[in-house]
Structure formats: C-alpha cells, structure tokens
Design a protein around this motif. Structure first.
Motif, PDB file in Angstrom:
ATOM      1  N   SER A   1     104.637  21.147 -26.768  1.00 15.40           N
ATOM      2  CA  SER A   1     104.287  20.195 -27.514  1.00 15.40           C
ATOM      3  C   SER A   1     105.091  19.581 -28.676  1.00 15.40           C
ATOM      4  O   SER A   1     105.849  20.448 -29.328  1.00 15.40           O
ATOM      5  N   PRO A   2     105.442  18.272 -28.736  1.00 16.78           N
ATOM      6  CA  PRO A   2     104.607  17.074 -28.071  1.00 16.78           C
ATOM      7  C   PRO A   2     105.322  17.071 -26.539  1.00 16.78           C
ATOM      8  O   PRO A   2     106.520  17.698 -26.269  1.00 16.78           O
ATOM      9  N   PRO A   3     104.749  16.314 -25.859  1.00 20.51           N
ATOM     10  CA  PRO A   3     105.292  16.130 -24.249  1.00 20.51           C
ATOM     11  C   PRO A   3     106.437  15.446 -24.317  1.00 20.51           C
ATOM     12  O   PRO A   3     107.206  15.457 -23.419  1.00 20.51           O
ATOM     13  N   SER A   4     107.162  14.757 -25.598  1.00 19.38           N
ATOM     14  CA  SER A   4     108.192  13.902 -25.479  1.00 19.38           C
ATOM     15  C   SER A   4     109.297  14.608 -25.756  1.00 19.38           C
ATOM     16  O   SER A   4     110.483  14.096 -25.973  1.00 19.38           O
ATOM     17  N   ILE A   5     109.411  15.911 -26.038  1.00 20.76           N
ATOM     18  CA  ILE A   5     110.460  16.848 -26.189  1.00 20.76           C
ATOM     19  C   ILE A   5     111.518  16.423 -25.021  1.00 20.76           C
ATOM     20  O   ILE A   5     111.249  16.628 -24.105  1.00 20.76           O
ATOM     21  N   ASP A   6     112.620  16.373 -25.631  1.00 26.01           N
ATOM     22  CA  ASP A   6     113.844  16.105 -24.487  1.00 26.01           C
ATOM     23  C   ASP A   6     114.011  17.096 -23.624  1.00 26.01           C
ATOM     24  O   ASP A   6     114.003  18.415 -23.865  1.00 26.01           O
ATOM     25  N   PRO A   7     114.176  16.956 -22.310  1.00 24.95           N
ATOM     26  CA  PRO A   7     113.772  18.112 -21.115  1.00 24.95           C
ATOM     27  C   PRO A   7     115.143  18.884 -21.346  1.00 24.95           C
ATOM     28  O   PRO A   7     115.120  20.260 -21.288  1.00 24.95           O
ATOM     29  N   THR A   8     116.143  18.509 -21.645  1.00 27.54           N
ATOM     30  CA  THR A   8     117.404  19.337 -22.129  1.00 27.54           C
ATOM     31  C   THR A   8     117.178  20.170 -23.057  1.00 27.54           C
ATOM     32  O   THR A   8     117.756  21.308 -23.253  1.00 27.54           O
ATOM     33  N   LEU A   9     116.339  19.891 -24.178  1.00 28.58           N
ATOM     34  CA  LEU A   9     116.336  20.777 -25.172  1.00 28.58           C
ATOM     35  C   LEU A   9     115.109  21.653 -24.998  1.00 28.58           C
ATOM     36  O   LEU A   9     115.439  22.894 -25.260  1.00 28.58           O
ATOM     37  N   LEU A  10     114.291  21.229 -24.045  1.00 28.91           N
ATOM     38  CA  LEU A  10     113.181  22.506 -23.577  1.00 28.91           C
ATOM     39  C   LEU A  10     114.090  23.392 -22.909  1.00 28.91           C
ATOM     40  O   LEU A  10     113.808  24.765 -22.754  1.00 28.91           O
ATOM     41  N   ASP A  11     114.865  22.924 -21.869  1.00 27.40           N
ATOM     42  CA  ASP A  11     115.722  23.874 -20.968  1.00 27.40           C
ATOM     43  C   ASP A  11     116.418  24.722 -21.872  1.00 27.40           C
ATOM     44  O   ASP A  11     116.659  26.062 -21.710  1.00 27.40           O
TER      45      ASP A  11
END
Length: 381
Positions: free
Chosen positions: A59-69
C-alpha cells in the motif's frame, strides 16, 4: 460497527472484496478508516521457492514497481542466516536509487510446506530520505510500534489466509505508524533536533545541493576493533541497527567535503566464520572497501587476503580501498611489520593507515581519505 470481511482479489492488492463487492483499494482504505500515512508505502514480501523474492501485498497500489522489486530483494537478503521465527530488530536499509529508506522487519515462519521447514517474509516500511533524521532519532519508538503488530500477525498466520492476514496486518501497521509519526512530526516542528549528525569535518564550505551517498563495506576478523572504530567516527550520529543473527551493522554519517555533502553508509560486516557464506549479500553496491586488522595480532593481517579475495570476487576491482592497522596505541604489543603491511596494501592498489579506536587517532582521517578517493574516482576533485 462491523467493517466487513476482507479478502484480496489480486496478488498486488489493487482491489478488495468488501462484503462481497469488489472496490478499488483507495476506496477500501477510506471505508476502513485508514488515514494516508506519512510514509511512501508498506510492502509485505515473500520468498517464492520458484520465483525468488516478490512483493505479495503493498500500500498504496501506486508504488513504483521497480521500488517494489528493489524493496523485496533487498529486504529478503536480511533473512539469510536467521533461524528463529522472528527477530525483534529492525534494519534500516538505504534504497539509494529511489531516494528511499526501508525500515525492515524480518519474519521466519515455521510451516511443514516450506523447504527446510521455514518460510521467509519481510515487512518494509518505505520512507523518503527527507524523513531519515526523524526516523533515526525515534527508531526505538518505531520498533516498539512494529513488534507487537508483527507478533500478533505471526500468532494468527495461516498459509491459506496469508493474503487476507497480510492486508489486515498492513492496515493495522499503517494506522499505528501514521499516528505515531504525526505526533512526532508535531513535536519536531516545535523542538527541532540539531544533533542528528555530528559537526562537519574540516570544511569551510557547505555541501548543500551536492549530496552524494557512498556505501562502504568494512571487513576484517573478529575483535580487530571494526565496530569501535566506526562508532568513534560516527560519534554523535545515530546508530542505525545491529542484527547479530545475520551479522551486519549499518551506520551512517554525513560529512561536508568542500562543496559536497557526503553521506557515508557504513556496512560493518561480522568477522565470525558462521557468517562467511552470507557476506556476499552485503557487498552489493559497495563503492569503497575498508579492511581492518589488529596490529597486535599478525594473523588478522594474513586473513585479510581471504577477505580481499572474497570481496573482489563479488564486486570486482572498481571499488577504492584502504587498509587500516588498528590498535596503534598498543605499541608494546605490536606483532606486525610495517613493511609487510605496506607491501600487502600496494600489491592490491590500496592505501595503508594506522588507527586507534581507543584514542581516535587517524579515524576521521581514514574516512576523509576514502571520501577524497571516491570523489576523485567520480572526477569531482
């Protein structure tokens, strides 16, 4: 008032099934009474035996995918070597490429379906670098807030309901951290800390607007004085975290050098043999190497050759380096020949300096020289 049964309709938690109706997660957060936290996000990550580290819910769903990874992979590195079901320590990890700091809680979950009987999980609280001073000063309060929630999650964990439990866990943590940080921010606005970091070293110019972060790995055998040397250098700055079960101690200090503001991120790698197989996970991204040996124990210099080879195998030869002969105050007990050390250092393209963690002699000089070497490597001096 009952808020309804929660279930995740997708792996990314982009939407939720609330009382049988699928709605966007932003609306779900609002209906569940969760205020937007003064954090960039919270990520719950798992280690998939086929895919490796991956974010399960965030959360939130807008987190940058590269940051998630990045958050998932970096936080999962911390699980290596931990055998208990959880650790009460929080690790502060810099995600420099995203200008984010991750406060990580490591979980090891015992279950027969996992390889080896344990499953790896991490919870990463993502904060902008601009909030780092507040976080470092109040890391104990954050730890006290996170640990009870994590313990409750572990006590109720179920493989079949993990996604649902992860979401409710993140919700509770989101609320707790939000309320606490909002209170702390109010206090900080009235009484602003002036001692988050110690005074700058021998600089007549400020480094405002020219901040550079350098990751430095500090290697050497046990009891050569690595940690004491680092704490002497860091002095009044905040000690980040020490996780004895995985063998890494991370500290930081900001130093103004000319027009540049240098943030030293110091990774103190444990010297015990039991950590030898996981050290390479902490070498990644290092721009400089500091090898420390004990002038009163010759074998600690001999063992530096193994440390050097291990580091070079994992990060290559681009990183600059210094060899520090520590405990120079114990002159009567010296075992190491100066010419031997100089030859050792020169053959590996590194500089040599003697230090004393006890008196502080040459400690600041060592890191200033590392800073100059790094700036020179970047063509900035």
């Amino acid at each position: 008032m009952t808020k309804g049964h929660l279930s995740l309709s997708s792996l990314s938690c982009d939407s939720l099934d609330v009382n049988g109706g699928n709605i966007p997660i932003e609306v779900a957060w609002w209906r569940l009474g969760v205020k937007r936290a003064p954090v960039e996000g919270i990520v719950y990550s798992v280690f998939d035996e086929k895919l490796g580290p991956k974010p399960l819910c965030w959360s939130p769903p807008s987190i940058d995918p590269t940051l998630l990874d990045l958050a998932s992979k970096k936080s999962m590195n911390l699980t290596f070597g931990i055998m208990e079901e959880s650790t009460n320590d929080l690790a502060m990890l810099p995600l420099s490429s995203k200008k984010v700091k991750a406060l990580v809680q490591v979980l090891k979950i015992r279950h027969h379906s996992f390889m080896g009987g344990f499953g790896e999980r991490t919870i990463s609280l993502l904060f902008p670098e601009s909030e780092e001073n507040l976080l470092y000063e109040h890391i104990q309060e954050l730890k006290n807030a996170v640990n009870p929630v994590a313990e409750n999650f572990l006590n109720n964990w179920s493989l079949d309901e993990e996604k649902e439990l992860a979401f409710t866990f993140i919700k509770e943590l989101h609320e707790t951290v939000t309320a606490m940080l909002e209170d702390l921010q109010k206090v900080e606005s009235v009484i602003k800390s002036e001692n988050a970091f110690p005074p700058d070293l021998n600089s007549n110019e400020t480094g405002t607007g020219n901040k550079i972060e350098f990751k430095i790995i500090v290697c050497g055998e046990p009891q050569v004085g690595k940690t004491t040397l680092l704490l002497k250098f860091v002095d009044g700055a905040y000690r980040k975290t020490y996780i004895p079960s995985i063998g890494v101690n991370i500290l930081e200090k900001i130093v103004n050098m000319g027009k540049y503001s240098i943030e030293f991120v110091l990774w103190d790698i444990a010297g015990e043999v039991k950590f030898s197989k996981i050290r390479q996970h902490f070498y990644d991204g290092a721009m400089a190497q500091l090898y420390v040996f004990d002038l009163t124990r010759e074998h600690t210099l001999v063992k530096l050759a193994d440390w050097y080879d291990d580091v070079q195998e994992n990060i290559g030869s681009d990183a600059v380096g210094i060899i520090a002969g520590n405990k120079k105050d114990l002159k009567a007990r010296r075992e190491v020949n100066e010419d031997t050390v100089k030859e050792f250092a020169e053959s590996r393209g590194m500089q040599y300096i003697t230090t004393s963690s006890l008196t502080g002699e040459n400690v600041e000089r060592t890191f200033q020289q590392l800073g100059r070497l790094l700036l020179a490597r970047m063509g900035k001096i």
